[in-house]
Design a protein around this motif. Structure first.
Motif, PDB file in Angstrom:
ATOM      1  N   ILE A   1     -18.750  59.888 -33.614  1.00 19.29           N
ATOM      2  CA  ILE A   1     -18.664  58.516 -34.116  1.00 19.29           C
ATOM      3  C   ILE A   1     -19.989  57.829 -33.808  1.00 19.29           C
ATOM      4  N   PHE A   2     -20.669  57.394 -34.849  1.00 21.33           N
ATOM      5  CA  PHE A   2     -21.954  56.716 -34.706  1.00 21.33           C
ATOM      6  C   PHE A   2     -21.740  55.233 -34.951  1.00 21.33           C
ATOM      7  N   ASN A   3     -21.935  54.424 -33.925  1.00 25.44           N
ATOM      8  CA  ASN A   3     -21.843  52.971 -34.038  1.00 25.44           C
ATOM      9  C   ASN A   3     -23.251  52.409 -34.118  1.00 25.44           C
ATOM     10  N   ASN A   4     -23.577  51.755 -35.210  1.00 26.63           N
ATOM     11  CA  ASN A   4     -24.906  51.182 -35.386  1.00 26.63           C
ATOM     12  C   ASN A   4     -24.937  49.798 -34.737  1.00 26.63           C
ATOM     13  N   ASN A   5     -25.425  49.756 -33.509  1.00 29.50           N
ATOM     14  CA  ASN A   5     -25.499  48.514 -32.756  1.00 29.50           C
ATOM     15  C   ASN A   5     -26.905  47.930 -32.724  1.00 29.50           C
TER      16      ASN A   5
ATOM     17  N   GLU B   1     -30.207  46.088 -35.020  1.00 28.03           N
ATOM     18  CA  GLU B   1     -30.308  45.066 -36.061  1.00 28.03           C
ATOM     19  C   GLU B   1     -30.806  45.601 -37.394  1.00 28.03           C
ATOM     20  N   SER B   2     -31.008  46.901 -37.497  1.00 27.01           N
ATOM     21  CA  SER B   2     -31.484  47.528 -38.736  1.00 27.01           C
ATOM     22  C   SER B   2     -30.471  48.537 -39.245  1.00 27.01           C
ATOM     23  N   ASP B   3     -30.486  48.753 -40.546  1.00 24.51           N
ATOM     24  CA  ASP B   3     -29.686  49.829 -41.127  1.00 24.51           C
ATOM     25  C   ASP B   3     -30.324  51.146 -40.724  1.00 24.51           C
ATOM     26  N   THR B   4     -29.515  52.175 -40.528  1.00 21.49           N
ATOM     27  CA  THR B   4     -30.047  53.457 -40.061  1.00 21.49           C
ATOM     28  C   THR B   4     -29.102  54.593 -40.442  1.00 21.49           C
ATOM     29  N   ASN B   5     -29.410  55.791 -39.992  1.00 26.24           N
ATOM     30  CA  ASN B   5     -28.547  56.954 -40.168  1.00 26.24           C
ATOM     31  C   ASN B   5     -29.052  58.064 -39.247  1.00 26.24           C
ATOM     32  N   ILE B   6     -28.389  59.201 -39.281  1.00 25.75           N
ATOM     33  CA  ILE B   6     -28.824  60.368 -38.505  1.00 25.75           C
ATOM     34  C   ILE B   6     -29.158  61.483 -39.493  1.00 25.75           C
ATOM     35  N   HIS B   7     -30.332  62.068 -39.332  1.00 20.66           N
ATOM     36  CA  HIS B   7     -30.712  63.256 -40.101  1.00 20.66           C
ATOM     37  C   HIS B   7     -30.842  64.408 -39.112  1.00 20.66           C
ATOM     38  N   TRP B   8     -30.121  65.468 -39.327  1.00 21.54           N
ATOM     39  CA  TRP B   8     -30.032  66.597 -38.396  1.00 21.54           C
ATOM     40  C   TRP B   8     -31.125  67.607 -38.724  1.00 21.54           C
TER      41      TRP B   8
ATOM     42  N   ASN C   1     -23.366  65.090 -47.399  1.00 21.91           N
ATOM     43  CA  ASN C   1     -22.845  63.757 -47.080  1.00 21.91           C
ATOM     44  C   ASN C   1     -22.834  63.473 -45.578  1.00 21.91           C
ATOM     45  N   MET C   2     -23.239  64.447 -44.766  1.00 19.43           N
ATOM     46  CA  MET C   2     -23.321  64.276 -43.313  1.00 19.43           C
ATOM     47  C   MET C   2     -24.769  64.291 -42.822  1.00 19.43           C
ATOM     48  N   ASP C   3     -25.732  64.381 -43.742  1.00 21.02           N
ATOM     49  CA  ASP C   3     -27.107  64.651 -43.335  1.00 21.02           C
ATOM     50  C   ASP C   3     -28.064  63.468 -43.376  1.00 21.02           C
ATOM     51  N   GLY C   4     -27.585  62.266 -43.361  1.00 24.18           N
ATOM     52  CA  GLY C   4     -28.465  61.118 -43.227  1.00 24.18           C
ATOM     53  C   GLY C   4     -29.452  60.931 -44.342  1.00 24.18           C
ATOM     54  N   LEU C   5     -29.064  61.276 -45.540  1.00 23.07           N
ATOM     55  CA  LEU C   5     -29.938  61.052 -46.688  1.00 23.07           C
ATOM     56  C   LEU C   5     -30.032  59.543 -46.955  1.00 23.07           C
ATOM     57  N   PRO C   6     -31.053  59.103 -47.688  1.00 22.47           N
ATOM     58  CA  PRO C   6     -31.204  57.655 -47.917  1.00 22.47           C
ATOM     59  C   PRO C   6     -29.966  56.970 -48.494  1.00 22.47           C
ATOM     60  N   LYS C   7     -29.155  57.721 -49.231  1.00 16.09           N
ATOM     61  CA  LYS C   7     -27.937  57.110 -49.784  1.00 16.09           C
ATOM     62  C   LYS C   7     -26.830  56.981 -48.738  1.00 16.09           C
ATOM     63  N   ASN C   8     -26.998  57.580 -47.571  1.00 20.41           N
ATOM     64  CA  ASN C   8     -25.980  57.558 -46.521  1.00 20.41           C
ATOM     65  C   ASN C   8     -26.380  56.633 -45.373  1.00 20.41           C
ATOM     66  N   ILE C   9     -26.744  55.417 -45.692  1.00 21.32           N
ATOM     67  CA  ILE C   9     -27.190  54.449 -44.693  1.00 21.32           C
ATOM     68  C   ILE C   9     -25.979  53.821 -44.002  1.00 21.32           C
TER      69      ILE C   9
ATOM     70  N   PHE D   1     -19.987  55.161 -38.598  1.00 21.90           N
ATOM     71  CA  PHE D   1     -19.754  56.293 -39.489  1.00 21.90           C
ATOM     72  C   PHE D   1     -19.273  57.459 -38.656  1.00 21.90           C
ATOM     73  N   ASN D   2     -18.303  58.195 -39.168  1.00 21.79           N
ATOM     74  CA  ASN D   2     -17.796  59.388 -38.489  1.00 21.79           C
ATOM     75  C   ASN D   2     -18.456  60.622 -39.087  1.00 21.79           C
ATOM     76  N   TYR D   3     -19.359  61.228 -38.323  1.00 19.06           N
ATOM     77  CA  TYR D   3     -19.963  62.502 -38.716  1.00 19.06           C
ATOM     78  C   TYR D   3     -19.011  63.608 -38.303  1.00 19.06           C
ATOM     79  N   THR D   4     -18.589  64.419 -39.259  1.00 20.42           N
ATOM     80  CA  THR D   4     -17.693  65.538 -38.982  1.00 20.42           C
ATOM     81  C   THR D   4     -18.172  66.735 -39.787  1.00 20.42           C
ATOM     82  N   PHE D   5     -18.482  67.828 -39.083  1.00 23.87           N
ATOM     83  CA  PHE D   5     -18.936  69.034 -39.776  1.00 23.87           C
ATOM     84  C   PHE D   5     -18.728  70.240 -38.870  1.00 23.87           C
ATOM     85  N   LEU D   6     -18.607  71.404 -39.500  1.00 24.91           N
ATOM     86  CA  LEU D   6     -18.453  72.666 -38.787  1.00 24.91           C
ATOM     87  C   LEU D   6     -19.831  73.204 -38.426  1.00 24.91           C
TER      88      LEU D   6
END
Length: 70
Positions: free
Chosen positions: A20-24, A26-33, A41-49, A56-61
């Motif tokens: 679980i990623f909580n964006n605390n 003041e900017s929009d962000t994401n995680i790119h692995w 849809n879990m890889d922090g692409l620009p559309k996944n801000i 956001f809940n990152y869930t992947f095998l």
């Protein structure tokens, strides 16, 4: 300890990561692995801000061998 780095995640191949990623900030962000193979849809692409104040809940095998991914 005051550091610019985030927490270290230790995952095992075959394990489902549920993060679980909580964006605390003041900017929009994401995680790119970098180097870790995850669904697009879990890889922090620009559309996944994640907007400031949202989460956001990152869930992947995890399917790869042991290594250091950043």
């Amino acid at each position: 300890h005051n550091s610019i780095l985030g927490p270290t995640l230790q995952l095992t191949s075959g394990q489902t990561a549920a993060i679980i990623f909580n964006n605390n900030i003041e900017s929009d962000t994401n995680i790119h692995w970098h180097g870790l193979l995850v669904p697009s849809n879990m890889d922090g692409l620009p559309k996944n801000i994640i907007n400031s104040g949202s989460s956001f809940n990152y869930t992947f095998l995890v399917t790869q061998r042991a290594a250091m991914y950043w």
